[in-house]
Design a protein around this motif. Structure first.
Motif, short mmCIF file in Angstrom:
data_model
loop_
_atom_site.label_atom_id
_atom_site.label_comp_id
_atom_site.label_asym_id
_atom_site.label_seq_id
_atom_site.Cartn_x
_atom_site.Cartn_y
_atom_site.Cartn_z
N ASN A 28 -1.99 -10.45 6.66
CA ASN A 28 -2.53 -11.43 7.32
C ASN A 28 -3.52 -11.92 6.39
O ASN A 28 -3.46 -12.63 5.57
N ARG A 29 -4.85 -11.56 6.78
CA ARG A 29 -5.93 -11.76 5.61
C ARG A 29 -5.85 -10.76 4.54
O ARG A 29 -6.38 -11.03 3.37
N LYS A 30 -5.48 -9.66 4.89
CA LYS A 30 -5.20 -8.52 3.53
C LYS A 30 -3.96 -7.68 3.95
O LYS A 30 -3.31 -7.84 5.05
N TRP A 31 -3.58 -7.11 2.83
CA TRP A 31 -2.49 -6.07 3.00
C TRP A 31 -2.80 -4.97 3.95
O TRP A 31 -3.79 -4.05 3.85
N LYS A 32 -1.69 -4.43 4.74
CA LYS A 32 -1.66 -3.40 5.46
C LYS A 32 -0.09 -2.50 5.08
O LYS A 32 0.60 -3.25 4.69
N TYR A 33 -0.41 -1.47 5.09
CA TYR A 33 1.04 -0.43 4.69
C TYR A 33 1.13 0.53 5.87
O TYR A 33 0.37 0.86 6.47
N LYS A 34 2.59 0.90 6.01
CA LYS A 34 3.02 1.99 6.70
C LYS A 34 4.21 2.62 6.05
O LYS A 34 5.21 1.80 5.45
N ILE A 35 3.93 3.84 5.81
CA ILE A 35 5.27 4.50 5.17
C ILE A 35 6.02 5.14 6.44
O ILE A 35 5.76 6.16 7.32
N ILE A 36 7.18 4.60 6.76
CA ILE A 36 8.03 4.90 7.90
C ILE A 36 8.86 5.92 7.87
O ILE A 36 8.96 6.82 8.51
N TYR A 37 9.77 6.21 6.58
CA TYR A 37 10.33 7.33 6.29
C TYR A 37 10.14 7.65 4.90
O TYR A 37 9.98 6.86 3.86
#
Length: 372
Positions: A28-37
């Motif tokens: 959105n304004r900054k990057w976000k992450y999620k490690i799903i597998y």
């Protein structure tokens, strides 16, 4: 909102195995992450032998291994995709480093991108380092771009992988990063001599005796006087570090104890020499984060040295500790696909920032590189 789902691939110098991480990135304004597998594919004895001895191969042998390893990676990714029933947008692969001599403008990460793309029928981004080396940079470390975008709340980001490296913003707000010293690559090498894959929790090292002669020789290595940017490769470690260990006829557990002390001293010396004041935070990832004895020694030196020190050592969740590098290269791939900067000259010392990496399409050659 911008959204990507990417598989990141990483093989470190410690030869723990092939890290695979299926990640989601949202901006959105900054990057976000999620490690799903995520998972680590352990190398069997044959692959460990091939990868550890690759730097001795001739050009023709390396070319064959590059393609063979690319097919190996591709097939492991296919298995991973099938088991987890996922549909990644593309694959971003660091590969496995065979040579890294930036002073000679040489760096090579095997794991042929064309082979991976052909096996998986997906686009592949790889070869992140060579373009930066072409531009006069170290080509390493590259994870600091992810540190800057995803973990800006921490003063220091320390990775304890095969090699220990650190990143932080300097007083001008520029991201600075460099390799500090050998880490798990050497600790695992010593543990192997005792029939162990690694020294779990640093228990063997903790029972060893500190050898002052060895510690003095390691701390006196000229590399530690080089100002950043600087980076390390297997060749240097074999020639200058492990050779010192081999010359002293002391018990392996004493060598482990002394190398842990050396690593802690070198890391603390970096942290203690920066401009940060009290109450700084040290965010630690990589396999070494599980080495309780090493973390304890880092904390000891950082707190007992004069000057500044980290008020708090932060150990994140297991997925981030284990797969941060694979996730970081997935993000570098996203930035490359978007034509955005993913390598910082303030980190590598190159002539300019660049968008590093080469893009491969199924059954096609590389489409782009930061050399272009």
């Amino acid at each position: 909102m911008i959204k990507y789902k990417v598989i990141g691939i990483m093989s470190g110098t410690s030869l723990d195995g092939l890290d695979i991480a299926y990640c989601e990135f949202i901006k959105n304004r900054k990057w976000k992450y999620k490690i799903i597998y995520s998972e680590t594919i352990k190398y069997n004895k044959e692959w460990k032998k091939k990868l550890s001895g690759a730097f001795k191969m001739k050009k023709s042998g390396l070319k064959r291994l590059d393609e063979e390893y690319g097919k190996f990676i591709g097939n492991k990714i296919l298995d991973f995709i099938g088991r987890n029933k996922i549909s990644p947008d593309f694959i971003s692969s660091h590969g496995h480093t065979v040579f890294h001599q930036p002073e000679k403008k040489i760096t090579l990460q095997i794991g042929d991108g064309e082979a991976i793309a052909s096996v998986c029928k997906l686009q592949v981004v790889c070869d992140f380092r060579s373009g930066d080396v072409f531009l006069g940079g170290q080509g390493a470390p590259l994870v600091p771009m992810a540190d800057k975008l995803l973990f800006p709340e921490y003063d220091f980001c320390l990775n304890l992988g095969g090699i220990a490296n650190i990143s932080f913003d300097n007083i001008k707000g520029e991201r600075i990063a460099f390799d500090i010293c050998p880490a798990n690559m050497v600790l695992n090498h010593l543990a192997n001599k005792l029939g162990k894959e690694f020294d779990k929790g640093g228990k063997i090292a903790s029972k060893g005796n500190l050898n002052e002669e060895l510690l003095g020789k390691l701390n006196a290595l000229p590399f530690y006087k080089i100002k950043p940017p600087r980076s390390l490769g297997r060749e240097w470690i074999e020639k200058n570090f492990i050779s010192i260990l081999d010359t002293l006829g002391i018990p392996v557990q004493d060598k482990l104890r002394t190398v842990v002390e050396h690593i802690a001293i070198q890391i603390a010396s970096v942290v203690n020499s920066t401009f940060y004041i009290l109450h700084s935070t040290l965010f630690v990832t990589g396999g070494g984060a599980y080495n309780d004895f090493l973390i304890k020694r880092i904390s000891f030196y950082a707190k007992c040295s004069e000057g500044v020190h980290p008020d708090k050592i932060i150990l994140p969740n297991d997925k981030t500790i284990q797969f941060k590098e694979a996730m970081a290269f997935a993000l570098l791939g996203v930035l490359k696909m978007r034509g955005e900067i993913n390598i910082l000259r303030s980190v590598t010392g190159a002539k300019r920032d660049s968008s590093g990496g080469r893009i491969y399409f199924p059954n096609q050659n590389a489409a782009s590189s930061s050399k272009n």
